[in-house]
Design a protein around this motif. Structure first.
Motif, PDB file in Angstrom:
ATOM      1  N   THR A  82       1.043  -4.639   8.905  1.00  0.00           N
ATOM      2  CA  THR A  82       2.043  -4.164   7.954  1.00  0.00           C
ATOM      3  C   THR A  82       2.829  -3.026   8.589  1.00  0.00           C
ATOM      4  O   THR A  82       2.250  -2.002   8.966  1.00  0.00           O
ATOM      5  CB  THR A  82       1.347  -3.668   6.669  1.00  0.00           C
ATOM      6  OG1 THR A  82       0.414  -4.667   6.247  1.00  0.00           O
ATOM      7  CG2 THR A  82       2.356  -3.420   5.568  1.00  0.00           C
ATOM      8  N   PHE A 105       8.097  -4.730   6.722  1.00  0.00           N
ATOM      9  CA  PHE A 105       7.851  -6.130   7.083  1.00  0.00           C
ATOM     10  C   PHE A 105       6.450  -6.236   7.673  1.00  0.00           C
ATOM     11  O   PHE A 105       5.775  -5.233   7.905  1.00  0.00           O
ATOM     12  CB  PHE A 105       8.928  -6.659   8.046  1.00  0.00           C
ATOM     13  CG  PHE A 105       9.029  -5.934   9.359  1.00  0.00           C
ATOM     14  CD1 PHE A 105       8.201  -6.263  10.410  1.00  0.00           C
ATOM     15  CD2 PHE A 105       9.987  -4.930   9.535  1.00  0.00           C
ATOM     16  CE1 PHE A 105       8.298  -5.599  11.624  1.00  0.00           C
ATOM     17  CE2 PHE A 105      10.084  -4.259  10.750  1.00  0.00           C
ATOM     18  CZ  PHE A 105       9.243  -4.592  11.794  1.00  0.00           C
ATOM     19  N   LEU A 160       1.428  -8.373   4.101  1.00  0.00           N
ATOM     20  CA  LEU A 160       1.826  -9.126   2.910  1.00  0.00           C
ATOM     21  C   LEU A 160       3.146  -8.541   2.415  1.00  0.00           C
ATOM     22  O   LEU A 160       3.171  -7.431   1.868  1.00  0.00           O
ATOM     23  CB  LEU A 160       0.748  -9.033   1.826  1.00  0.00           C
ATOM     24  CG  LEU A 160       1.076  -9.854   0.576  1.00  0.00           C
ATOM     25  CD1 LEU A 160       0.982 -11.343   0.871  1.00  0.00           C
ATOM     26  CD2 LEU A 160       0.151  -9.478  -0.579  1.00  0.00           C
ATOM     27  N   GLU A 161       4.225  -9.244   2.656  1.00  0.00           N
ATOM     28  CA  GLU A 161       5.565  -8.845   2.182  1.00  0.00           C
ATOM     29  C   GLU A 161       5.935  -7.432   2.618  1.00  0.00           C
ATOM     30  O   GLU A 161       6.686  -6.738   1.922  1.00  0.00           O
ATOM     31  CB  GLU A 161       5.648  -8.970   0.654  1.00  0.00           C
ATOM     32  CG  GLU A 161       5.391 -10.392   0.165  1.00  0.00           C
ATOM     33  CD  GLU A 161       5.164 -10.477  -1.345  1.00  0.00           C
ATOM     34  OE1 GLU A 161       5.271  -9.442  -2.028  1.00  0.00           O
ATOM     35  OE2 GLU A 161       4.868 -11.581  -1.815  1.00  0.00           O
ATOM     36  N   ARG A 205       4.287  -4.660   2.584  1.00  0.00           N
ATOM     37  CA  ARG A 205       3.890  -3.595   1.649  1.00  0.00           C
ATOM     38  C   ARG A 205       2.369  -3.530   1.540  1.00  0.00           C
ATOM     39  O   ARG A 205       1.667  -4.458   1.942  1.00  0.00           O
ATOM     40  CB  ARG A 205       4.504  -3.872   0.272  1.00  0.00           C
ATOM     41  CG  ARG A 205       4.047  -5.214  -0.308  1.00  0.00           C
ATOM     42  CD  ARG A 205       4.380  -5.349  -1.781  1.00  0.00           C
ATOM     43  NE  ARG A 205       4.068  -6.681  -2.296  1.00  0.00           N
ATOM     44  CZ  ARG A 205       2.862  -7.072  -2.692  1.00  0.00           C
ATOM     45  NH1 ARG A 205       1.835  -6.253  -2.606  1.00  0.00           N
ATOM     46  NH2 ARG A 205       2.663  -8.303  -3.157  1.00  0.00           N
ATOM     47  N   ASP A 238      -2.739  -9.438  -6.142  1.00  0.00           N
ATOM     48  CA  ASP A 238      -2.376 -10.144  -4.902  1.00  0.00           C
ATOM     49  C   ASP A 238      -3.465 -11.139  -4.528  1.00  0.00           C
ATOM     50  O   ASP A 238      -4.658 -10.859  -4.694  1.00  0.00           O
ATOM     51  CB  ASP A 238      -2.225  -9.149  -3.736  1.00  0.00           C
ATOM     52  CG  ASP A 238      -0.877  -8.458  -3.754  1.00  0.00           C
ATOM     53  OD1 ASP A 238       0.053  -8.963  -4.415  1.00  0.00           O
ATOM     54  OD2 ASP A 238      -0.762  -7.402  -3.090  1.00  0.00           O
TER      55      ASP A 238
END
Lengths: 334, 141
Positions: free
Chosen positions: A134, A140, A143-144, A146, A152
């Motif tokens: 992360t 970026f 996971l997304e 963040r 999640d």
């Protein structure tokens, strides 16, 4: 597949880091304790750098949505699976529906601060610029881009249970590769470009004094505090230049900052030294409030230390493979 | 495998003689084969009922004695913890780790095969144990 039921702040997906992207101004990110990450992966027969979940604010609660193996390394948070205590630094098997609870790291002289949850094949998130870590600043990777949130869901890249013959553990590197000076966690440091621009008294104080890890310490950097601030011979003014995790900068107040995995790729403060790559995991596990010591080393010493770490991992992988089924993952990787 | 197959035992003895291993024991449900290297390179072979082999090796044998499934060095506490995994008198659940055997960097948990109470821990930290060595006595529920 797992579902996050409750997470504290800054639980992230991390692998060994986004190496090779500093040239584009992209920081490495990656696990704060790369040895714990590698050890957890070894216990599952994964590659060393498979992505895992790094936990630094506790407790963490999650549910397994399918049967699956997992490994826990790093800080010992008295993990429980449906209430049953789990051994730290070990591989385990969960059944669909079971809940994993990871609590605050145990106190004590060998206290550490970050736990790693590894899954078979690694956490299945897309690789960005060659890494699944992360990258918080760029939002970026992982996971997304963040930290994890409640609700999640994360998949293991090899979701069927690995054919572990036994649910064994590893002696943690903290015990296998101890490094302490006067009872304090110690870190080996290479003098850096501006080392000679500090007074002889300050340089001696740097090696002699314990340095406290202040509250202003996180994945970006550790701000340290010592009794004798570090004084340059003359005021230093510098242009911004490339820096890497481990670099010890000295801002004008004389209290050093160690760049960590989420550190910026450039900085403008003078550099007194660099915590060697082989010891960054020790600092990554040092809790806020603890005092650490610096030990001077040289290029050869830094390479020897790195080799010692590599040898430990290689030996751990070899020994763990002895307990894996002959047709299992370990053989495929041999 | 047939533990009474003389040709097979002979082949095994020849292999053993070529190694630096002094003893080899194979325990089946009924029979146990023991090979031991004698001075001078000869190998002695012995086949006896497994129950007798166990009794001969351990007079304190009870059905609820947990035994080492591997060679290893005994750890009663996990290396990151100070307190032992279990103490005599404590209740244990099936599957609960009772102690660890360390082989190199690997830690092998020895777990309770059923629920009960720890009667006695038969080994001390640092003890080097072999396969089948009695470790913990459990009084079953």
């Amino acid at each position: 597949m797992i579902e996050v039921l409750h997470t504290g702040a800054l639980t992230t997906v991390q692998d060994m880091g986004r190496l090779g992207a500093l040239r584009w101004g992209v920081g490495t990110a990656g696990a704060m304790d790369r040895l714990a990450l590698a050890a957890g992966n070894i216990l599952l027969g994964n590659d060393d750098d498979a992505a895992a979940i790094e936990v630094q604010v506790f407790p963490l609660r999650l549910r397994f949505l399918a049967d699956g193996d997992f490994a826990l390394t790093g800080a010992d948070g008295d993990a429980r699976l449906d209430g049953q205590p789990l051994l730290p630094w070990s591989a385990h098997r969960a059944r669909a529906g079971q809940e994993l609870h990871l609590g605050l790291p145990r106190l004590g002289p060998a206290r550490t601060s970050r736990s790693y949850l590894c899954l078979p094949g690694g956490v299945d998130v897309p690789a960005v610029l060659g890494s699944r870590s992360t990258q918080m600043r760029g939002a970026f990777g992982g996971l997304e881009g963040r930290p994890l949130r409640n609700g999640d869901q994360l998949r293991a890249a090899a979701p069927q249970p690995a054919r572990l013959a036994r649910f064994h553990g590893l002696v943690p590197p903290e015990q296998a590769l101890p490094l302490r000076v006067d009872g304090l966690r110690a870190l080996r440091v290479l003098p850096a470009a501006e080392y000679d621009k500090y007074t002889a008294e300050s340089r001696a104080a740097f090696w002699r004094n314990p340095w406290k890890i202040t509250m202003q310490s996180d994945r970006y950097g550790y701000r340290l505090a010592g009794d004798e601030p570090l004084q340059p011979v003359a005021a230093l003014e510098m242009r911004s230049h490339g820096i890497v995790p481990g670099v010890i900068q000295v801002p004008p107040d004389g209290q050093p900052i160690v760049q960590m995995r989420d550190g910026q790729p450039t900085g403008g403060y003078p550099k007194l030294g660099t915590v060697i790559e082989a010891d960054l995991w020790r600092l990554g596990q040092a809790p806020i409030g603890e005092r650490v010591r610096f030990v001077e080393t040289d290029w050869e010493g830094a390479l020897d230390a790195l080799e010692e770490t590599r040898a430990w991992l290689q030996e751990a992988r070899r020994q763990v493979a002895l307990y894996a089924p002959l047709d299992g993952l370990a053989e495929a990787r041999a | 495998m047939n533990l009474q197959d003389k040709a097979w035992i002979q082949a095994l003895a020849t292999q053993l003689a070529a190694t630096d291993i002094d003893q080899l024991e194979l325990a089946g449900p009924a029979l146990t084969l023991r090979l031991a290297r004698a001075p001078g390179g000869a190998v002695d072979a012995e086949v006896l009922p497994t129950a007798q082999a166990v009794a001969a090796g351990d007079t304190a044998y009870t059905p609820m004695t947990l035994r080492a499934g591997s060679v290893g060095v005994v750890r009663l506490a996990h290396p990151v913890r100070e307190e032992a995994l279990v103490q005599a008198g404590e209740p244990v659940a099936a599957g609960q780790p009772l102690l660890l055997l360390q082989v190199g960097q690997v830690l092998l948990p020895v777990t309770a095969t059923r629920a009960g109470r720890v009667r006695q821990v038969l080994v001390a930290p640092g003890d080097m144990v072999g396969y089948g060595h009695p470790l913990v006595e459990i009084e079953p529920d």
